[in-house]
Design an enzyme around this catalytic site. Structure first.
Site, PDB file in Angstrom:
ATOM      1  N   GLY A  41      13.004  31.060  -1.150  1.00 13.95           N
ATOM      2  CA  GLY A  41      14.431  31.207  -0.184  1.00 13.95           C
ATOM      3  C   GLY A  41      14.468  32.222   0.439  1.00 13.95           C
ATOM      4  N   SER A  42      15.520  32.627   1.277  1.00 16.55           N
ATOM      5  CA  SER A  42      15.719  33.747   2.234  1.00 16.55           C
ATOM      6  C   SER A  42      15.866  34.948   1.539  1.00 16.55           C
ATOM      7  CB  SER A  42      16.740  33.483   2.938  1.00 16.55           C
ATOM      8  OG  SER A  42      17.898  33.381   2.374  1.00 16.55           O
ATOM      9  N   THR A  43      16.363  34.996   0.112  1.00 17.07           N
ATOM     10  CA  THR A  43      16.424  36.352  -0.460  1.00 17.07           C
ATOM     11  C   THR A  43      14.965  36.825  -0.942  1.00 17.07           C
ATOM     12  OG1 THR A  43      18.737  35.798  -1.085  1.00 17.07           O
ATOM     13  CG2 THR A  43      17.797  37.464  -2.283  1.00 17.07           C
ATOM     14  N   ALA A  61      19.418  32.125  -5.930  1.00 19.31           N
ATOM     15  CA  ALA A  61      20.340  31.258  -6.441  1.00 19.31           C
ATOM     16  C   ALA A  61      21.225  30.694  -5.429  1.00 19.31           C
ATOM     17  CB  ALA A  61      20.956  31.683  -7.811  1.00 19.31           C
ATOM     18  N   ASP A  62      21.795  29.523  -5.655  1.00 18.30           N
ATOM     19  CA  ASP A  62      22.906  29.105  -4.796  1.00 18.30           C
ATOM     20  C   ASP A  62      24.169  29.580  -5.280  1.00 18.30           C
ATOM     21  OD1 ASP A  62      21.041  27.657  -2.759  1.00 18.30           O
ATOM     22  OD2 ASP A  62      20.646  26.491  -4.522  1.00 18.30           O
ATOM     23  N   GLY A  79      18.588  24.828  -3.258  1.00 16.19           N
ATOM     24  CA  GLY A  79      19.287  24.668  -1.816  1.00 16.19           C
ATOM     25  C   GLY A  79      17.835  24.700  -0.908  1.00 16.19           C
ATOM     26  N   GLU A 138      10.625  25.787  -9.275  1.00 18.29           N
ATOM     27  CA  GLU A 138      11.237  27.149  -9.695  1.00 18.29           C
ATOM     28  C   GLU A 138      11.475  26.940 -11.340  1.00 18.29           C
ATOM     29  OE1 GLU A 138      13.487  28.002  -5.589  1.00 18.29           O
ATOM     30  OE2 GLU A 138      14.369  26.869  -7.148  1.00 18.29           O
ATOM     31  N   LYS A 178      27.187  34.336  -4.116  1.00 20.95           N
ATOM     32  CA  LYS A 178      26.832  33.450  -4.760  1.00 20.95           C
ATOM     33  C   LYS A 178      27.444  33.251  -6.159  1.00 20.95           C
ATOM     34  CE  LYS A 178      23.535  32.645  -1.962  1.00 20.95           C
ATOM     35  NZ  LYS A 178      22.040  32.665  -2.048  1.00 20.95           N
TER      36      LYS A 178
HETATM   37  C1  5RP Z   1      15.562  27.368  -3.280  1.00 17.68           C
HETATM   38  C2  5RP Z   1      16.571  27.984  -4.222  1.00 17.68           C
HETATM   39  C3  5RP Z   1      17.032  29.396  -3.594  1.00 17.68           C
HETATM   40  O1  5RP Z   1      16.689  30.310  -4.611  1.00 17.68           O
HETATM   41  C4  5RP Z   1      18.189  29.079  -3.451  1.00 17.68           C
HETATM   42  O2  5RP Z   1      18.556  27.902  -2.370  1.00 17.68           O
HETATM   43  C5  5RP Z   1      18.799  30.579  -2.633  1.00 17.68           C
HETATM   44  O3  5RP Z   1      18.333  30.709  -1.430  1.00 17.68           O
HETATM   45  P1  5RP Z   1      18.551  31.743  -0.526  1.00 17.68           P
HETATM   46  O4  5RP Z   1      18.150  33.075  -0.848  1.00 17.68           O
HETATM   47  O5  5RP Z   1      17.897  31.436   0.798  1.00 17.68           O
HETATM   48  O6  5RP Z   1      20.057  31.747  -0.363  1.00 17.68           O
HETATM   49  O7  5RP Z   1      16.737  27.395  -5.357  1.00 17.68           O
HETATM   50  O8  5RP Z   1      15.144  26.129  -3.959  1.00 17.68           O
END
Ligand code: 5RP
Length: 232
Positions: free
Chosen positions: A37-39, A91-92, A104, A111, A129
C-alpha cells in the site's frame, strides 16, 4: 508576539512520517515482513536506508516485491522463512483493540499469510483509519471467481451489498489469480467471530477482517506526531 500557525501536514507527509517511525521495529540482522500500500511504500523507501543491516524481506505482493528489489533489498520466499520477528503493514480501518480491515490494495491473502508467520504485527496508519467498529470501509473479500455470485448473495442475506471490484472495466485479478468482492453495509461488532464465519464459506479465499492476525502495535500518524498504541 503572535506566531504564524503551522501548516497542517498533508496525508502524504503523515504517511512518510509513520513509514519512517516503523524503522525502529526492524530487528537488525533479520528478515522483515513487508505489507502493501501507499503507507508501506513510504516504509520501504525508509527501509532502503538500513538495507545493509537486514538480511532482506518477505513481501506480501508483487507490487511491494518490485519496490523492494528496485531499492536493492533481497526478497525471500515465504516458504523459506519459518518465522519473522516483525511484519509492518498498513490498514484500511483499525479499531481500539487492533482488529483491522485490510485489502484495499487487493493484497489481503498474502498479507494474512505473512502476518501469520510473524511474531509481531506493527500497523502503520494515519489517524483517518481509526474507527469505533469495523465496517465503514468497503470490506474486501478475495474469492474464487466461480463462487462470487453465491458469496455475494450470502453477504446480502447478512444485510450487506457486495460489488465485484473492477479494474479498467473488467474484474480485477489478484496476485493469486482470483477476484475481489467489496462489501458495504455491514457493522462488524465481533470481528473474531465474523472472520471465522466468512472464512468457512466455500469459495472464500480470505476475508479482509484481520482479527485472528490483529496488530500488536499501531503507529498512528496525527497532526501532533506519531502515537504508539500497544494492544494486548
Ligand atoms: C492492501 C492493504 C493496505 O494495507 C491498505 O489498503 C492501506 O493502504 P494505504 O496505506 O494505501 O492506505 O491492505 O491490500
Amino acid at each position: 508576539m503572535t506566531s504564524a500557525a503551522a501548516t497542517p501536514l498533508t496525508q502524504d507527509e503523515l504517511k512518510t512520517l509513520v513509514g519512517q517511525a516503523a524503522l525502529k521495529y526492524v530487528v537488525p540482522g533479520s528478515i522483515v515482513g513487508v505489507g502493501t500500500g501507499s503507507t508501506v511504500n513510504k516504509f520501504i523507501d525508509a527501509l532502503a536506508s538500513m538495507k545493509d543491516q537486514i538480511k532482506g524481506a518477505v513481501s506480501s505482493s508483487v507490487a511491494s516485491t518490485v519496490r523492494l528489489k528496485a531499492l536493492g533489498i533481497e526478497v525471500f520466499d515465504s516458504n523459506d522463512v519459518p518465522e519473522l520477528a516483525v511484519y509492518i503493514d498498513g490498514a484500511d480501518e483499525i479499531d481500539g483493540l487492533g482488529h483491522m480491515v485490510k485489502g484495499g490494495g487487493a493484497a489481503l491473502t498474502r498479507e494474512k499469510i505473512v502476518a501469520a508467520q510473524s511474531k509481531q504485527f506493527v500497523c502503520i496508519v494515519d489517524d483517518s483509519k481509526l474507527v469505533q467498529a469495523l465496517g465503514k470501509f468497503p470490506l474486501p473479500v478475495e474469492v474464487i471467481p466461480m463462487a462470487a455470485k453465491r458469496i455475494a448473495a450470502q453477504f446480502v442475506a447478512m444485510g450487506g451489498t457486495a460489488t465485484l471490484r473492477l479494474k479498467d472495466g473488467v474484474p480485477l485479478v489478484t496476485d493469486n489469480g482470483q477476484h475481489i468482492l467489496d462489501v458495504t453495509g455491514l457493522r462488524i461488532t465481533d470481528p473474531l467471530a465474523f472472520e471465522s464465519q466468512v472464512n468457512q464459506w466455500p469459495g472464500v479465499v480470505t476475508v479482509g477482517v484481520f482479527a485472528h492476525q490483529k496488530a500488536q502495535v499501531c503507529l498512528m500518524a496525527t497532526a501532533g506526531g506519531v502515537q504508539t498504541i500497544n494492544y494486548r
